[in-house]
Design a protein around this motif. Structure first.
Motif, short mmCIF file in Angstrom:
data_model
loop_
_atom_site.label_atom_id
_atom_site.label_comp_id
_atom_site.label_asym_id
_atom_site.label_seq_id
_atom_site.Cartn_x
_atom_site.Cartn_y
_atom_site.Cartn_z
N THR A 75 150.69 34.85 58.13
CA THR A 75 149.63 35.47 57.34
C THR A 75 149.37 34.67 56.07
O THR A 75 148.22 34.42 55.69
N GLU A 76 150.43 34.24 55.41
CA GLU A 76 150.28 33.38 54.23
C GLU A 76 149.51 32.12 54.58
O GLU A 76 148.59 31.71 53.85
N ASP A 77 149.88 31.48 55.67
CA ASP A 77 149.24 30.23 56.07
C ASP A 77 147.75 30.44 56.36
O ASP A 77 146.90 29.64 55.95
N PHE A 78 147.43 31.53 57.06
CA PHE A 78 146.04 31.79 57.43
C PHE A 78 145.18 32.02 56.20
O PHE A 78 144.15 31.35 56.01
N TYR A 79 145.56 32.95 55.35
CA TYR A 79 144.72 33.28 54.20
C TYR A 79 144.77 32.20 53.12
O TYR A 79 143.81 32.06 52.36
N GLY A 80 145.84 31.46 53.08
CA GLY A 80 145.86 30.31 52.19
C GLY A 80 144.81 29.29 52.59
O GLY A 80 144.12 28.71 51.74
N ALA A 81 144.67 29.07 53.90
CA ALA A 81 143.69 28.11 54.41
C ALA A 81 142.26 28.63 54.30
O ALA A 81 141.33 27.88 53.95
N ASP A 127 161.58 40.43 51.27
CA ASP A 127 160.94 39.30 51.92
C ASP A 127 159.70 39.67 52.73
O ASP A 127 158.90 38.81 53.07
N ARG A 128 159.57 40.93 53.09
CA ARG A 128 158.44 41.34 53.92
C ARG A 128 157.15 41.55 53.11
O ARG A 128 156.10 41.82 53.69
N PHE A 129 157.24 41.43 51.79
CA PHE A 129 156.11 41.78 50.95
C PHE A 129 155.68 40.61 50.06
O PHE A 129 156.52 39.88 49.55
N ARG A 130 154.35 40.48 49.90
CA ARG A 130 153.79 39.42 49.07
C ARG A 130 152.57 39.94 48.32
O ARG A 130 151.89 40.85 48.75
N ILE A 131 152.31 39.28 47.18
CA ILE A 131 151.07 39.49 46.45
C ILE A 131 150.23 38.22 46.59
O ILE A 131 150.73 37.11 46.40
N ALA A 132 148.96 38.40 46.95
CA ALA A 132 148.04 37.28 47.05
C ALA A 132 147.38 37.05 45.70
O ALA A 132 146.96 38.00 45.04
N ALA A 181 144.40 34.78 43.56
CA ALA A 181 143.22 33.92 43.57
C ALA A 181 143.03 33.42 42.15
O ALA A 181 142.79 34.22 41.23
N ASP A 182 143.18 32.12 41.94
CA ASP A 182 143.12 31.53 40.60
C ASP A 182 144.08 32.24 39.64
O ASP A 182 143.77 32.48 38.47
N GLY A 183 145.26 32.60 40.16
CA GLY A 183 146.30 33.20 39.36
C GLY A 183 146.21 34.70 39.19
O GLY A 183 147.12 35.32 38.63
N ALA A 184 145.13 35.33 39.65
CA ALA A 184 144.94 36.77 39.49
C ALA A 184 145.32 37.50 40.78
O ALA A 184 144.92 37.08 41.87
N PRO A 185 146.08 38.59 40.70
CA PRO A 185 146.43 39.36 41.90
C PRO A 185 145.18 39.96 42.55
O PRO A 185 144.35 40.56 41.86
N VAL A 186 145.03 39.76 43.86
CA VAL A 186 143.85 40.27 44.55
C VAL A 186 144.17 41.18 45.72
O VAL A 186 143.34 41.99 46.14
N ALA A 187 145.38 41.07 46.30
CA ALA A 187 145.68 41.85 47.50
C ALA A 187 147.18 41.89 47.74
O ALA A 187 147.94 41.07 47.23
N GLY A 188 147.60 42.86 48.56
CA GLY A 188 148.99 42.95 48.96
C GLY A 188 149.14 42.69 50.45
O GLY A 188 148.26 43.04 51.24
N ILE A 189 150.24 42.06 50.84
CA ILE A 189 150.55 41.82 52.25
C ILE A 189 151.90 42.46 52.54
O ILE A 189 152.88 42.22 51.83
N ALA A 190 151.95 43.28 53.58
CA ALA A 190 153.19 43.94 53.97
C ALA A 190 153.51 43.62 55.42
O ALA A 190 152.75 44.00 56.32
#
Length: 267
Positions: free
Chosen positions: A37-43, A56-61, A63-72
């Motif tokens: 998921t990280e790889d896909f949305y990063g690209a 480890d199952r959780f991340r904050i996305a 955009a230009d340093g600002a939090p925009v979304a959560g991934i679970a």
């Protein structure tokens, strides 16, 4: 559900759901594999990532340093669908969840405590899934709105009926200071907060009876500079393009979650 909820230490109303109640305040994606998921949305969207204290199952996305979304990464573990879900700010998660059930909606998870707040995953009476959040936000709401999420759109069977449901749950168009404004414009219901378009609700088929083939759902839109580049990146990284125009495309990620990229904020 969104276990990546705000973890800032801010305590003023500017950074809490009390200042923007009834408006969308966060979006979250359930995933089977956080790394892919990280790889896909990063690209596709150029996001960077930050780990959160929940593991480890959780991340904050970002955009230009600002939090925009959560991934679970809990879709498989909790037997949940891979999907994007919008979260609405509420003053009381328990009260909002009770209102949903009183009006024919359902509760899938919660409300549960996720310091520094409370959250729940719910569905309206037509089955469209959404979340609620009570508590502190990752960052002030205007910054989040400017970062990348453009707005959300509900595709449902009856826009007017849906607007009544959500309006009663979230106190839209009430006499309470700071509530969201609702207007029926053309064939859509338009939601504004602080003068900004933050959500739209539309019936299944424009100009005719609602399309029974459309499953009610909230669609998350992200603002991008180059829609075509996002679509090609999605295809290269295991996703697909469901529809594409010069200024907007509906995409599926590598696990099947659907979202929209647009160069027209608020449309």
């Amino acid at each position: 559900m969104n276990h990546d909820m705000p973890s800032t230490a801010a305590t003023t109303d500017v950074f809490s759901t009390h200042s923007v109640f009834g408006a969308p305040c966060w979006v979250s994606l359930t995933s089977r594999d956080v790394k892919t998921t990280e790889d896909f949305y990063g690209a596709v969207l150029g996001w960077q990532w930050r780990q959160v204290r929940l593991g480890d199952r959780f991340r904050i996305a970002l955009a230009d340093g600002a939090p925009v979304a959560g991934i679970a990464g809990v879709a498989t573990m909790w037997q949940m669908a891979v999907a994007w879900t919008p979260y609405f700010a509420v003053r009381s998660a328990d009260e909002a969840a009770a209102r949903v059930q009183e009006r024919g909606g359902t509760s899938a998870v919660g409300p549960i405590s996720l310091p520094p707040g409370r959250a729940a995953l719910l569905a309206d009476r037509d089955g469209a899934t959404f979340g609620i959040w009570e508590g502190e936000l990752f960052t002030d709401w205007p910054t989040w709105r400017r970062a990348q999420p453009a707005f959300i759109r509900l595709h449902t069977r009856d826009a007017f009926d849906a607007a009544i449901f959500y309006g009663e749950v979230f106190d839209w168009a009430s006499d309470k200071p700071g509530c969201c404004e609702v207007r029926y414009e053309g064939e859509e219901v338009v939601l504004r907060s602080g003068g900004q378009v933050v959500a739209r609700i539309e019936s299944g088929a424009a100009g005719s009876a609602p399309d029974p083939a459309i499953r009610p759902h909230w669609q998350v839109h992200f603002t991008v500079k180059d829609v075509t580049a996002c679509a090609r990146a999605a295809e290269r990284h295991g996703g697909s393009v469901l529809s594409e125009a010069a200024d907007e495309a509906v995409l599926r990620d590598n696990e099947g979650a659907q979202f929209t990229v647009t160069s027209r904020p608020g449309r």
